[in-house]
Design an enzyme around this catalytic site. Structure first.
Site, PDB file in Angstrom:
ATOM      1  N   ASP A   1     -12.326  56.665  -4.189  1.00 19.85           N
ATOM      2  CA  ASP A   1     -11.502  57.076  -5.321  1.00 19.85           C
ATOM      3  C   ASP A   1     -11.481  55.877  -6.277  1.00 19.85           C
ATOM      4  O   ASP A   1     -10.964  54.801  -5.942  1.00 19.85           O
ATOM      5  CB  ASP A   1     -10.087  57.434  -4.831  1.00 19.85           C
ATOM      6  CG  ASP A   1      -9.176  57.918  -5.962  1.00 19.85           C
ATOM      7  OD1 ASP A   1      -9.430  57.566  -7.131  1.00 19.85           O
ATOM      8  OD2 ASP A   1      -8.193  58.623  -5.666  1.00 19.85           O
TER       9      ASP A   1
ATOM     10  N   TYR B   1      -8.179  59.310 -17.308  1.00 23.88           N
ATOM     11  CA  TYR B   1      -7.035  59.138 -18.228  1.00 23.88           C
ATOM     12  C   TYR B   1      -6.385  57.768 -18.140  1.00 23.88           C
ATOM     13  O   TYR B   1      -5.441  57.492 -18.860  1.00 23.88           O
ATOM     14  CB  TYR B   1      -5.988  60.244 -18.019  1.00 23.88           C
ATOM     15  CG  TYR B   1      -5.578  60.527 -16.583  1.00 23.88           C
ATOM     16  CD1 TYR B   1      -4.763  59.656 -15.880  1.00 23.88           C
ATOM     17  CD2 TYR B   1      -6.015  61.674 -15.934  1.00 23.88           C
ATOM     18  CE1 TYR B   1      -4.394  59.916 -14.576  1.00 23.88           C
ATOM     19  CE2 TYR B   1      -5.654  61.956 -14.623  1.00 23.88           C
ATOM     20  CZ  TYR B   1      -4.840  61.081 -13.949  1.00 23.88           C
ATOM     21  OH  TYR B   1      -4.477  61.335 -12.642  1.00 23.88           O
ATOM     22  N   LYS B   2      -6.880  56.903 -17.245  1.00 24.46           N
ATOM     23  CA  LYS B   2      -6.268  55.568 -17.140  1.00 24.46           C
ATOM     24  C   LYS B   2      -7.050  54.601 -18.044  1.00 24.46           C
ATOM     25  O   LYS B   2      -6.918  54.647 -19.258  1.00 24.46           O
ATOM     26  CB  LYS B   2      -6.268  55.109 -15.682  1.00 24.46           C
ATOM     27  CG  LYS B   2      -5.449  56.020 -14.760  1.00 24.46           C
ATOM     28  CD  LYS B   2      -5.460  55.484 -13.339  1.00 24.46           C
ATOM     29  CE  LYS B   2      -4.906  56.458 -12.331  1.00 24.46           C
ATOM     30  NZ  LYS B   2      -3.469  56.674 -12.442  1.00 24.46           N
TER      31      LYS B   2
ATOM     32  N   ARG C   1       4.728  47.835 -12.353  1.00 22.70           N
ATOM     33  CA  ARG C   1       3.285  47.600 -12.532  1.00 22.70           C
ATOM     34  C   ARG C   1       2.973  47.262 -13.991  1.00 22.70           C
ATOM     35  O   ARG C   1       3.481  47.890 -14.915  1.00 22.70           O
ATOM     36  CB  ARG C   1       2.478  48.845 -12.140  1.00 22.70           C
ATOM     37  CG  ARG C   1       2.635  49.261 -10.700  1.00 22.70           C
ATOM     38  CD  ARG C   1       1.628  50.358 -10.332  1.00 22.70           C
ATOM     39  NE  ARG C   1       1.685  51.498 -11.241  1.00 22.70           N
ATOM     40  CZ  ARG C   1       0.926  52.583 -11.129  1.00 22.70           C
ATOM     41  NH1 ARG C   1       0.020  52.670 -10.162  1.00 22.70           N
ATOM     42  NH2 ARG C   1       1.051  53.580 -11.975  1.00 22.70           N
TER      43      ARG C   1
HETATM   44  C1  LIG Z   1      -5.817  56.585  -6.808  1.00 25.50           C
HETATM   45  C2  LIG Z   1      -5.416  57.864  -7.473  1.00 25.50           C
HETATM   46  N1  LIG Z   1      -6.022  59.013  -7.133  1.00 25.50           N
HETATM   47  C3  LIG Z   1      -5.692  60.183  -7.714  1.00 25.50           C
HETATM   48  C4  LIG Z   1      -4.714  60.235  -8.688  1.00 25.50           C
HETATM   49  C5  LIG Z   1      -4.267  61.502  -9.361  1.00 25.50           C
HETATM   50  O1  LIG Z   1      -5.060  62.609  -9.186  1.00 25.50           O
HETATM   51  P1  LIG Z   1      -5.002  63.776 -10.270  1.00 25.50           P
HETATM   52  O2  LIG Z   1      -5.807  63.330 -11.454  1.00 25.50           O
HETATM   53  O3  LIG Z   1      -5.581  64.951  -9.558  1.00 25.50           O
HETATM   54  O4  LIG Z   1      -3.579  63.984 -10.644  1.00 25.50           O
HETATM   55  C6  LIG Z   1      -4.073  59.053  -9.087  1.00 25.50           C
HETATM   56  C7  LIG Z   1      -3.024  59.109 -10.124  1.00 25.50           C
HETATM   57  O5  LIG Z   1      -2.439  58.180 -10.545  1.00 25.50           O
HETATM   58  C8  LIG Z   1      -4.428  57.854  -8.453  1.00 25.50           C
HETATM   59  O6  LIG Z   1      -3.813  56.714  -8.785  1.00 25.50           O
END
Ligand SMILES: Cc1ncc(COP(=O)(O)O)c(C=O)c1O
Length: 411
Positions: A196, A221-222, A370
């Site tokens: 991930d 989106y980050k 954070r």
């Molecule tokens: C490591 C990680 N995985 C997954 C997600 C979120 O997943 P999704 O885009 O399905 O809401 C986040 C959200 O902050 C995240 O930090």
């Protein structure tokens, strides 16, 4: 805080090779340290949305699927993102949420492995753990999920392991794993690894091909600034594309979607991991946001982020340590992603007091504040301003009021 520090930071800004990129963003004077949650709006994305809505949708109507090539957006955006991941253009596709992408690739990986054991990080992001528990419920209890401390992952992978699903940079502490070491350890046992990369893409220099990465997913989106709820990406290494069979099958992953055949036949390569109709508006935003990175060298971005976070940590230690504020992220920059977490039992209220001063970070329960470092739009002077504000908030107990203690739904 000393005037000399402010002058030193002003000089760093004056010498900053990335400084001109700040004008790509619409920040309205806000000091923004939350690009690790939601990147700010790139001006190009606003313009693109206007064009797609008022021209391509309003006037082009359904013709735009062909005339504006909407149909290939998931692949085109994937190809544009690929260099930031160190991947080949045909290894990446964009669409659906991170959680859904995780389900797609985990299900496909489990189907292709004879084994039933999944190793995961014990403090993995909740959605990553929930997706695994759903798959276990679906596939039966012979699926074994083993949650392991982050430092013990490589050693825990064995000959029974089908898959390790791991978050490269931990969402709370920013601890960063060594991808190559884990990939190598897994491959030595015939296991696959799914990463991930939500906190990694656009923040650190990823080398998915060079590190023999099997599978990866992540949000846009980050640090990629693709917009709230922007679609996620799936990476499937070329070496696996012929072996993996999609389990979440939709018509957009079919070899000939408009033949409308009742029989499923996967499209070749990464396209088979598409599912339903592309999210045209959201994909267009991501497409435009990625253009901000066009001439950006990720090593330069990482170098500035490390420098900024080191300076931040140093100032926090010096000025806020006395108030019980602790650095919860690794102090070794090589083991730290692009945000710094500070621990304080009143972290929520302190963060609200900062936000009231138009300095935005976020909070993760139970006690972490954070601060995300995103060198494309941040200035070194943002750091000195922020630590000065933090110091005042602590010194005067500005945080200590009911308004700042009231928890909102989203923290
Ligand atoms: C490591 C990680 N995985 C997954 C997600 C979120 O997943 P999704 O885009 O399905 O809401 C986040 C959200 O902050 C995240 O930090």
């Amino acid at each position: 805080m000393h005037e000399t520090i402010s002058r030193e930071f002003e000089q760093l800004d004056a010498d900053d090779a990335l400084a001109s990129l700040r004008s790509e963003f619409d920040l309205h004077g806000t000091i923004y340290f939350d690009g690790n949650s939601l990147g700010p709006l790139p001006n190009r994305a606003r313009q693109r949305i206007d064009d797609v809505v008022s021209r391509d949708w309003a006037r082009g109507l359904i013709r735009s699927w062909n005339d504006n090539d909407w149909i290939s957006l998931p692949r085109r955006v994937g190809a544009k993102l690929a260099p930031l991941l160190g991947a080949a253009p045909d290894e990446v596709i964009v669409g659906d949420s991170t959680s859904v992408c995780l389900f797609k690739l985990t299900a496909a990986a489990l189907k292709c492995q004879e084994r039933r054991k999944i190793i995961t990080d014990e403090v993995n992001f909740p959605t990553d753990l929930y997706v695994l528990s759903g798959l276990q419920a679906l596939l039966g209890n012979d699926i074994e999920i083993v949650r392991v401390p982050r430092h013990e992952i490589a050693a825990a992978i064995d000959a029974d392991t089908a898959l390790a699903t791991l978050t490269h940079i931990d969402y709370k502490t920013a601890h960063m794993m060594d991808m190559k070491a884990v990939n190598d350890a897994a491959h030595a046992h015939g296991a696959l690894v799914l990463w991930d990369l939500s906190h990694s893409a656009g923040a650190v220099n990823l080398r998915l091909a060079e590190t023999n990465t099997d599978l990866a997913i992540g949000c846009t989106y980050k640090y990629l600034n693709g917009g709230p709820g922007a679609p996620a990406f799936c990476f499937v290494g070329t070496h696996l594309q012929k072996k993996l069979n999609p389990m979440l099958r939709g018509w957009m992953g079919h070899a000939t979607p408009f033949a409308l055949s009742p029989d499923y036949e996967p499209a070749p390569g990464i396209q088979s991991f598409a599912c339903g109709t592309p999210e045209v508006l959201a994909l267009s935003t991501v497409d435009a946001s990625l253009d901000v990175f066009r001439n950006v060298v990720m090593d330069v971005v990482r170098e500035k982020a490390v420098r900024m976070s080191e300076l931040f940590i140093e100032l926090v230690d010096t000025h806020c340590g006395r108030f019980g504020m602790e650095v919860a992220s690794p102090r070794n920059a090589a083991e730290r992603g692009s945000h710094v977490a500070l621990r304080h039992e009143e972290g929520y209220a302190i963060m609200q007091a900062l936000i009231a001063r138009n300095i935005i970070g976020d909070f993760r329960a139970p006690d972490l504040m954070r601060f995300g470092f995103a060198p494309l739009y941040q200035r070194y002077t943002d750091i000195s301003t922020t630590v000065k504000a933090l110091y005042t908030i602590m010194e005067t107990r500005e945080w200590d009021c009911p308004e700042y203690r009231r928890r909102a739904l989203v923290t």
